[in-house]
Write a protein that holds these residues in place. Sequence first.
Motif, PDB file in Angstrom:
ATOM      1  N   MET A  87       5.514   5.249 -10.756  1.00 48.56           N
ATOM      2  CA  MET A  87       4.964   6.480 -11.326  1.00 48.56           C
ATOM      3  C   MET A  87       4.455   7.391 -10.199  1.00 48.56           C
ATOM      4  SD  MET A  87       4.048   8.275 -13.996  1.00 48.56           S
ATOM      5  CE  MET A  87       2.992   9.708 -14.168  1.00 48.56           C
ATOM      6  N   PRO A  88       5.127   8.554 -10.006  1.00 51.45           N
ATOM      7  CA  PRO A  88       4.727   9.418  -8.894  1.00 51.45           C
ATOM      8  C   PRO A  88       3.607  10.373  -9.306  1.00 51.45           C
ATOM      9  CG  PRO A  88       6.691  10.310  -9.911  1.00 51.45           C
ATOM     10  CD  PRO A  88       6.297   9.086 -10.716  1.00 51.45           C
ATOM     11  N   SER A  89       3.064  11.014  -8.295  1.00 52.38           N
ATOM     12  CA  SER A  89       2.089  12.082  -8.514  1.00 52.38           C
ATOM     13  C   SER A  89       2.847  13.380  -8.797  1.00 52.38           C
ATOM     14  CB  SER A  89       1.242  12.239  -7.255  1.00 52.38           C
ATOM     15  OG  SER A  89       0.707  13.547  -7.199  1.00 52.38           O
ATOM     16  N   TYR A  90       2.371  14.117  -9.805  1.00 51.33           N
ATOM     17  CA  TYR A  90       2.952  15.417 -10.103  1.00 51.33           C
ATOM     18  C   TYR A  90       2.040  16.545  -9.649  1.00 51.33           C
ATOM     19  CZ  TYR A  90       6.705  13.291 -12.786  1.00 51.33           C
ATOM     20  OH  TYR A  90       7.805  12.573 -13.156  1.00 51.33           O
ATOM     21  N   ALA A  91       1.078  16.204  -8.784  1.00 46.49           N
ATOM     22  CA  ALA A  91       0.103  17.210  -8.358  1.00 46.49           C
ATOM     23  C   ALA A  91       0.794  18.406  -7.734  1.00 46.49           C
ATOM     24  CB  ALA A  91      -0.876  16.584  -7.364  1.00 46.49           C
ATOM     25  N   ASN A  92       1.776  18.135  -6.881  1.00 48.25           N
ATOM     26  CA  ASN A  92       2.451  19.226  -6.183  1.00 48.25           C
ATOM     27  C   ASN A  92       3.211  20.133  -7.148  1.00 48.25           C
ATOM     28  OD1 ASN A  92       3.378  20.454  -3.675  1.00 48.25           O
ATOM     29  ND2 ASN A  92       5.387  19.656  -4.257  1.00 48.25           N
ATOM     30  N   GLU A  93       3.811  19.513  -8.167  1.00 54.44           N
ATOM     31  CA  GLU A  93       4.624  20.278  -9.095  1.00 54.44           C
ATOM     32  C   GLU A  93       3.777  21.206  -9.972  1.00 54.44           C
ATOM     33  OE1 GLU A  93       7.729  20.189  -8.736  1.00 54.44           O
ATOM     34  OE2 GLU A  93       7.732  18.480  -7.347  1.00 54.44           O
ATOM     35  N   PHE A  94       2.573  20.765 -10.244  1.00 54.22           N
ATOM     36  CA  PHE A  94       1.748  21.524 -11.183  1.00 54.22           C
ATOM     37  C   PHE A  94       0.604  22.260 -10.489  1.00 54.22           C
ATOM     38  CE2 PHE A  94       3.833  18.535 -14.021  1.00 54.22           C
ATOM     39  CZ  PHE A  94       4.199  19.356 -15.071  1.00 54.22           C
ATOM     40  N   THR A 148      -1.587  13.603 -12.327  1.00 52.25           N
ATOM     41  CA  THR A 148      -1.925  14.257 -11.061  1.00 52.25           C
ATOM     42  C   THR A 148      -1.918  13.271  -9.900  1.00 52.25           C
ATOM     43  OG1 THR A 148      -3.347  15.757 -12.303  1.00 52.25           O
ATOM     44  CG2 THR A 148      -3.642  15.703  -9.920  1.00 52.25           C
ATOM     45  N   THR A 149      -2.503  12.101 -10.122  1.00 53.18           N
ATOM     46  CA  THR A 149      -2.667  11.162  -9.009  1.00 53.18           C
ATOM     47  C   THR A 149      -1.493  10.208  -8.871  1.00 53.18           C
ATOM     48  OG1 THR A 149      -3.769   9.518 -10.393  1.00 53.18           O
ATOM     49  CG2 THR A 149      -5.170  11.169  -9.337  1.00 53.18           C
ATOM     50  N   GLY A 150      -0.728  10.044  -9.922  1.00 52.66           N
ATOM     51  CA  GLY A 150       0.279   8.994  -9.928  1.00 52.66           C
ATOM     52  C   GLY A 150      -0.393   7.635  -9.975  1.00 52.66           C
ATOM     53  N   LEU A 151       0.396   6.576 -10.079  1.00 56.32           N
ATOM     54  CA  LEU A 151      -0.150   5.214 -10.086  1.00 56.32           C
ATOM     55  C   LEU A 151       0.399   4.504  -8.863  1.00 56.32           C
ATOM     56  CD1 LEU A 151       0.186   4.315 -13.891  1.00 56.32           C
ATOM     57  CD2 LEU A 151      -1.797   5.216 -12.692  1.00 56.32           C
ATOM     58  N   ARG A 198       0.848  -1.196   0.000  1.00 55.87           N
ATOM     59  CA  ARG A 198       0.000   0.000   0.000  1.00 55.87           C
ATOM     60  C   ARG A 198       0.878   1.239   0.000  1.00 55.87           C
ATOM     61  NH1 ARG A 198      -4.894   2.373   2.844  1.00 55.87           N
ATOM     62  NH2 ARG A 198      -5.082   4.201   1.489  1.00 55.87           N
ATOM     63  N   THR A 199       0.651   2.104  -0.955  1.00 53.54           N
ATOM     64  CA  THR A 199       1.399   3.353  -1.049  1.00 53.54           C
ATOM     65  C   THR A 199       0.817   4.367  -0.069  1.00 53.54           C
ATOM     66  OG1 THR A 199       1.857   2.926  -3.373  1.00 53.54           O
ATOM     67  CG2 THR A 199       2.054   5.204  -2.639  1.00 53.54           C
ATOM     68  N   LEU A 200       1.690   5.048   0.669  1.00 51.25           N
ATOM     69  CA  LEU A 200       1.217   6.180   1.463  1.00 51.25           C
ATOM     70  C   LEU A 200       1.241   7.424   0.598  1.00 51.25           C
ATOM     71  CD1 LEU A 200       0.435   7.374   4.300  1.00 51.25           C
ATOM     72  CD2 LEU A 200       2.845   8.017   4.477  1.00 51.25           C
ATOM     73  N   VAL A 201       2.366   7.617  -0.083  1.00 52.99           N
ATOM     74  CA  VAL A 201       2.454   8.721  -1.015  1.00 52.99           C
ATOM     75  C   VAL A 201       3.613   8.437  -1.966  1.00 52.99           C
ATOM     76  CG1 VAL A 201       4.047  10.173   0.323  1.00 52.99           C
ATOM     77  CG2 VAL A 201       2.355  11.264  -1.171  1.00 52.99           C
ATOM     78  N   ASN A 202       3.488   8.890  -3.185  1.00 54.32           N
ATOM     79  CA  ASN A 202       4.573   8.785  -4.157  1.00 54.32           C
ATOM     80  C   ASN A 202       4.532  10.066  -4.974  1.00 54.32           C
ATOM     81  OD1 ASN A 202       6.474   8.169  -6.057  1.00 54.32           O
ATOM     82  ND2 ASN A 202       5.323   6.490  -7.001  1.00 54.32           N
ATOM     83  N   VAL A 203       5.437  10.971  -4.659  1.00 50.99           N
ATOM     84  CA  VAL A 203       5.396  12.284  -5.304  1.00 50.99           C
ATOM     85  C   VAL A 203       6.709  12.598  -6.003  1.00 50.99           C
ATOM     86  CG1 VAL A 203       3.644  13.433  -3.916  1.00 50.99           C
ATOM     87  CG2 VAL A 203       5.984  13.290  -3.054  1.00 50.99           C
TER      88      VAL A 203
END
Lengths: 266, 257, 445
Positions: free
Chosen positions: B227-234, B219-222, A162-167
Amino acid sequence: MTHDQERLTTRSSDVLSISRHSEGKDFMKGVLFLALALSAVQGISPLHAETPTGTLVGRILYVGPAIPDQVFEVTRDSGFCGAQATIRTVTIHPKTRGLEGAVVSIDGVAVPLSDPAAPALVLTNTRCAFTPRLATGVVGQQVEIRNDDPVMHNTHISMGSRTLVNVAMIPASRPVWKPLKQSGIYTVKCDAHKFMQAHILAFTHPFFSITDETGAFRIPSLPPGEHQVTIWHDTLGTVHQSVTIAATGDTHVTLEYPNHADARKQ
Amino acid sequence: MHAKRLKYIAILIITGLCASTAQAVKPTTNRDSLREGRRIYEQACAWCHGTGGEGDGPAGWFIGRYSSPRPRNFAQDGYKFRSTGSGDLPTDQDLFTTITRGIPGVMPAYRALNERERWQVIAYLKSWNPAFEEEKPVPLTFPQAPAAPTEAAIHNGRNLYVKYDCRVCHGDNGEGDGPEATAGHLRDGNNLPIRATNLTDPSAWKNGASALDLFRTLTTGLDGTPMPSYANEFAGREEALWELVWYIQSLSDQQRK
Amino acid sequence: MTVLAVVSTTYAVSVPNVAAIPAFARKYTLNCTACHTAPPRLNTFGERFLENGYQLPGTEDGGITGKQTLGDLSLDDFANYTGVRLRGNVLRGRHFKQQNPLTAEAGVVQNNIELGFPEIFSLFTAGSLTKNIGFFAELESNLEESSTGIERAFLTFNNLGGTNVANIRVGRIDPSATFSFSTLRQQLEFVGDSLNPSADTVQRVGLFPLAASAKFYGLRNRSGTAISPYAPSLYNAVAETGVEVRGRPFGDWFMYQVGVLNGANEAFGDSNKGKDFYGAVRFDYARAANFSASLSGFAYLGNSNATILTGTGQTDVNWHRYGIAAHLRYNMFDLYGLYTLDRITHVPTAALSTFDTSASGLSVALDTYVTDRTLLSLRYDSMDAGGDLSQRTSQSFAGIQLKQYVRSNVALFARHDLNLRRAEDGNAAARNLRHAFFAGIDIAY
């Protein structure tokens, strides 16, 4: 995952039996080093004063054979990150033989967290490493993710599958905030730089502590009686032991980590 | 007399139609609907996802074999295809979309289940993960795509593609052959090898191939993949994200859709 | 003249063939591995898809494709119903202790190496036409055997009387399609035999799951043509014309199947001598982690479905078969086996001294992925042959094959078959072949 059972001695007093659950994954990964762990120890909220409480004071020792550091070839951004990345696996204090960066916790005491608004755990991408590499927090506490590097990272925190966050964190990104959702061991990775790894341990109570460079730890405000102590180290795995907390004052205990190599033989 | 009877029958039919349309709305979850969800699940889903929902059905191993993907473990995995933030659970509507669309290559579209049956299955599979009780997933809001892309916008998108290191995994030409991908460094949440998506082949994009789908994926990533989320960047720079979306679409023939 | 005679007398049964149906993968936008452990072997999901008349399990989708259609037909739809498969050996090597008589096959060859090309081309069209009505048709061209024709063709009517209560197939059907051991779904493909029908002698063994083969020497069909001991037959035939009903009315754990056929080995049409009947039951367990298993049994009751030559001419006999089979699949392993017992009744008393009326066979196969793209297959075959006592030879073969998937629908393979019995000189084909080697390609689109 291996589940070994071991006995181990406590230096100070008597011989106690300890059940050991070493996570093979952690052995295999043989990850991090905990130089900056102390920066992550956040305020532990004391219990209400009326109830008599004791304090567990102790030291975690490791006298087993040295475990070599892990060396990774850096395949990306090596101009900035360097050609190699060295991850110290086990750090022992030369005098006390104390193990730095073990997390000692006492679970199973039903105590509501009196201060849920703990300050955020700051996790920074610095020089192609996570700072700190070990952090502890309580469920609900915010993690603040930063990137100080001139290269892009992604900070990928997960527990099991489970991912907590991936940014994505490009240079000079604004910080990302995410609360810890559940108790347990979170692994922190950067998919772009495989050698970057860290851990966050989240609890639903305040009874936890990270050992300092001498291997010492201190957990205050414990209700007296018998408790199960859990000791976790990212390379050496998890051990459990029961201790009896005195009604007042400090209860001293010195625990020796099971021999890593022996544990694997079993 | 005869006409009256016909009229009566017509009213009955119309009432019946209305009733059946009304049923298609998401039903409330109760013991009966969960039982029905279980029956459908065990006939349609359990072959891959397992009777206990742990992604270990008898046919599940062969889908990815020694590689990603494995069928979702409903009891504990996160979800890739969401309209919610990184690490958050999907909304019911997200799950409904996945069941309806399927996932190219690995999961068939279950449009043959009627809407009510799909909702019942969703309620049943959520019942395995207590996090659905504790967390209330909130969908992000996605703006409508601006009018058609310009050449300049696509050019800007290319610069963003480089700036945000997309090519590290997806490759300079978007063919899924970036250095991290070809080096075999990419792993999924089960630590199985995973490939970077080939951005020149939209038919295989698991989270959809429309401009909005791409916007959402970025935006959400996978979750459970690199694959990360780019929500913060954009955040606050949605127009830049659309440029990246248009550039990615320009790598294939999808830009008109 | 001799050569002509050789060519004309070389008889090989058509190669059994069930391929991945790439059309289904296209229709549902799935990889082959959604339904197959490795084509043509089905996984548990693929088995239930097949049983449901080419509809997703748990649904009556009736061939929803999601494609835009122009009126009733579109090219998208065509591709969603049609697939092709091209395959065969590009290299065949056989090591004989001694070749068959000169008159039977040209040249004395101790070690026979042939080059070839993928000579088997199949065209399928299949799917569900509308809710619960499906069809299947397969056209095959086999250049090696100079044969082209409809291999199987049938209609399916599904979920009659309730979900999976009764499913009907009618047409040229393969009865063992839903059995624990599906005769035609083998990783080690059938390698044709060579038979001299006038002398009733086998010149070269066929490599086939021997439990599913005919197993009798000196047996003929009703038009007088010799039946190869290596031919798929009865319940395990490539196809026979008839109708069957099958279902799982009590849940997934139990399946029944009953069918009636014009008669085994009826080329086309019906000589109206009598019908053949078969029935099968199958028990399934598919509720454990990454595991499924089944156990099934069948009885096939023939009715004047073969003949033998006696002093007075050709005599009809009844040829029956009883079989049990099982499969176990766990993670990368797919293990399946079949044991059959054949009995022939109504053999004239005078012929009994020269004709063994019973035969049995055992085939066990294991397929396993050793890497992501490499499939290792092993098979053990044993036949305790019956029929003409002067020819009857029992035999055991072991086969090993490595298949490398270049893409999910393109594979290269190399295979080795070994005779486990003591090799001998002479004409007994089952004994003189020491081992054989094959390399080839398998493409499905």
